[in-house]
Design a protein around this motif. Structure first.
Motif, mmCIF file in Angstrom:
data_model
loop_
_atom_site.group_PDB
_atom_site.id
_atom_site.type_symbol
_atom_site.label_atom_id
_atom_site.label_comp_id
_atom_site.label_asym_id
_atom_site.label_seq_id
_atom_site.Cartn_x
_atom_site.Cartn_y
_atom_site.Cartn_z
ATOM 1 N N GLY A 297 0.825 -1.214 0.000
ATOM 2 C CA GLY A 297 0.000 0.000 0.000
ATOM 3 C C GLY A 297 0.853 1.256 0.000
ATOM 4 O O GLY A 297 0.574 2.220 -0.724
ATOM 5 N N ASN A 298 1.901 1.256 0.792
ATOM 6 C CA ASN A 298 2.766 2.434 0.862
ATOM 7 C C ASN A 298 3.556 2.634 -0.428
ATOM 8 O O ASN A 298 3.805 3.769 -0.844
ATOM 9 N N MET A 299 3.950 1.528 -1.037
ATOM 10 C CA MET A 299 4.664 1.657 -2.323
ATOM 11 C C MET A 299 3.714 2.195 -3.387
ATOM 12 O O MET A 299 4.086 3.049 -4.194
ATOM 13 N N ALA A 300 2.484 1.722 -3.383
ATOM 14 C CA ALA A 300 1.498 2.196 -4.362
ATOM 15 C C ALA A 300 1.247 3.694 -4.167
ATOM 16 O O ALA A 300 1.139 4.462 -5.141
ATOM 17 N N ALA A 301 1.186 4.128 -2.908
ATOM 18 C CA ALA A 301 0.952 5.551 -2.620
ATOM 19 C C ALA A 301 2.137 6.395 -3.104
ATOM 20 O O ALA A 301 1.959 7.483 -3.662
ATOM 21 N N LEU A 302 3.340 5.881 -2.907
ATOM 22 C CA LEU A 302 4.535 6.614 -3.355
ATOM 23 C C LEU A 302 4.573 6.693 -4.882
ATOM 24 O O LEU A 302 4.909 7.734 -5.460
ATOM 25 N N LYS A 303 4.199 5.605 -5.522
ATOM 26 C CA LYS A 303 4.168 5.591 -6.994
ATOM 27 C C LYS A 303 3.207 6.661 -7.504
ATOM 28 O O LYS A 303 3.493 7.383 -8.456
ATOM 29 N N LYS A 304 2.071 6.764 -6.834
ATOM 30 C CA LYS A 304 1.064 7.754 -7.224
ATOM 31 C C LYS A 304 1.622 9.171 -7.031
ATOM 32 O O LYS A 304 1.441 10.039 -7.876
ATOM 33 N N GLU A 305 2.319 9.350 -5.934
ATOM 34 C CA GLU A 305 2.907 10.668 -5.643
ATOM 35 C C GLU A 305 3.913 11.094 -6.722
ATOM 36 O O GLU A 305 4.059 12.276 -7.019
ATOM 37 N N LEU A 306 4.549 10.115 -7.299
ATOM 38 C CA LEU A 306 5.587 10.394 -8.304
ATOM 39 C C LEU A 306 4.994 10.757 -9.669
ATOM 40 O O LEU A 306 5.670 11.347 -10.517
ATOM 41 N N GLU A 307 3.723 10.415 -9.856
ATOM 42 C CA GLU A 307 3.075 10.674 -11.159
ATOM 43 C C GLU A 307 3.224 12.145 -11.540
ATOM 44 O O GLU A 307 2.971 13.026 -10.722
ATOM 45 N N GLY A 308 3.633 12.390 -12.771
ATOM 46 C CA GLY A 308 3.752 13.765 -13.266
ATOM 47 C C GLY A 308 4.897 14.543 -12.639
ATOM 48 O O GLY A 308 4.945 15.772 -12.758
ATOM 49 N N CYS A 309 5.821 13.862 -11.956
ATOM 50 C CA CYS A 309 6.935 14.551 -11.282
ATOM 51 C C CYS A 309 7.698 15.446 -12.266
ATOM 52 O O CYS A 309 8.010 15.038 -13.374
ATOM 53 N N MET A 310 7.968 16.679 -11.826
ATOM 54 C CA MET A 310 8.728 17.624 -12.666
ATOM 55 C C MET A 310 9.883 18.199 -11.849
ATOM 56 O O MET A 310 10.289 19.333 -12.068
ATOM 57 N N LYS A 311 10.383 17.419 -10.903
ATOM 58 C CA LYS A 311 11.383 17.960 -9.984
ATOM 59 C C LYS A 311 12.748 18.159 -10.636
ATOM 60 O O LYS A 311 13.589 18.847 -10.086
ATOM 61 N N CYS A 312 13.003 17.510 -11.764
ATOM 62 C CA CYS A 312 14.288 17.755 -12.445
ATOM 63 C C CYS A 312 14.087 17.749 -13.947
ATOM 64 O O CYS A 312 13.027 17.400 -14.452
ATOM 65 N N GLN A 313 15.148 18.095 -14.663
ATOM 66 C CA GLN A 313 15.033 18.275 -16.116
ATOM 67 C C GLN A 313 14.777 16.968 -16.877
ATOM 68 O O GLN A 313 14.347 17.006 -18.030
ATOM 69 N N LEU A 314 15.003 15.819 -16.238
ATOM 70 C CA LEU A 314 14.746 14.556 -16.939
ATOM 71 C C LEU A 314 13.263 14.413 -17.277
ATOM 72 O O LEU A 314 12.896 13.698 -18.206
ATOM 73 N N SER A 315 12.425 15.132 -16.524
ATOM 74 C CA SER A 315 10.974 15.037 -16.764
ATOM 75 C C SER A 315 10.599 15.582 -18.141
ATOM 76 O O SER A 315 9.602 15.170 -18.728
#
Ligand code: URA
Length: 237
Positions: A46-64
């Motif tokens: 459950g916690n891994m799934a929540a973290l995965k969701k949090e990462l969706e659309g991440c724009m924290k660095c230029q690789l995005s």
């Protein structure tokens, strides 16, 4: 028709007798403590799934800006074995899955040689988005994205981390020492033993590295036996 030799097994067979590896005292102690860690409130899955969701659309660095898909990682996060690579390549970027290209196929064979597969470990990378042209992730990209890896580790509480290649070793161990010197013994990330070995892409370039990797796999297998890894899913931790 000529017999097609599997490139990894051909080498594995040639070694013959297995060797027992003695674990350093602190690793031995950690192995004995295995099973005492606390499962977070939503459970590891459950916690891994929540973290995965949090990462969706991440724009924290230029690789995005150049990625097609975020590659969060896959496998069994409850198994207690975490494998860490550098970053997604082209096939991983296309599919959103780690280690599914040529290196990944070799990695699957390497792990199969010690009876591991993706149901018995979790594979992630230092950076979750493909560096353009497969360049090495920059220090700042590794630092920014490394925070997500840190959280994956906090959730999983793995019994062992296997670092594949220089980038993974550098980020996890905060060292600039080369793989040749790091491999062969256990290091630590926080309280977790870290085994460093060559990245499968390096093996594809230099077949002579298969021998040290096989030595590392025997060391990993010996540790797993002592630590009761992989953990059974749903096992009370
Ligand atoms: N190389 C890596 O380091 N990670 C992948 O996911 C694929 C290739």
């Amino acid at each position: 028709m000529a017999e097609v030799r599997d490139p990894f097994w051909g080498v594995v067979e040639s070694f013959g007798v297995d060797r027992m590896f003695v674990l350093p005292e602190w690793v031995q102690k950690k192995a004995e403590e295995e099973g005492e860690h606390v499962v977070p409130s939503e459970g590891i899955q459950g916690n891994m799934a929540a973290l995965k969701k949090e990462l969706e659309g991440c724009m924290k660095c230029q690789l995005s800006s150049t990625r097609k898909n975020i590659v969060f990682g896959e496998g069994n996060p409850e198994a207690g074995i975490l494998v860490v690579g550098e970053g997604p390549g082209a096939t991983e970027d296309e599919t959103g899955r780690p280690f599914v290209g040529r290196s990944g196929k070799l990695l699957d064979k390497i792990f199969a040689s010690i009876d591991l597969n993706r149901e018995k470990l979790f594979i992630a990378n230092i950076v979750k988005c493909r560096p353009p042209g497969n360049r090495t992730p920059s220090a700042s990209e590794s630092e920014i994205c490394g925070k997500f890896l840190k959280r994956q580790i906090e959730i999983m509480k793995p019994g062992i981390i296997v670092a594949l290649g220089a980038s993974a070793a550098r980020t996890l161990l905060n060292t600039r020492t080369g793989i040749g010197l790091l491999r062969g013994e256990f290091h630590r990330y926080m309280d977790t033993p870290v085994l460093v070995t060559y990245h499968p892409a390096a093996l594809l370039r230099s077949p002579a590295l298969k021998r040290p990797v096989w030595e590392d796999m025997k060391r990993l297998r010996s540790f797993m036996e002592k630590a009761g890894l992989p953990r059974e899913s749903g096992e009370k931790q």
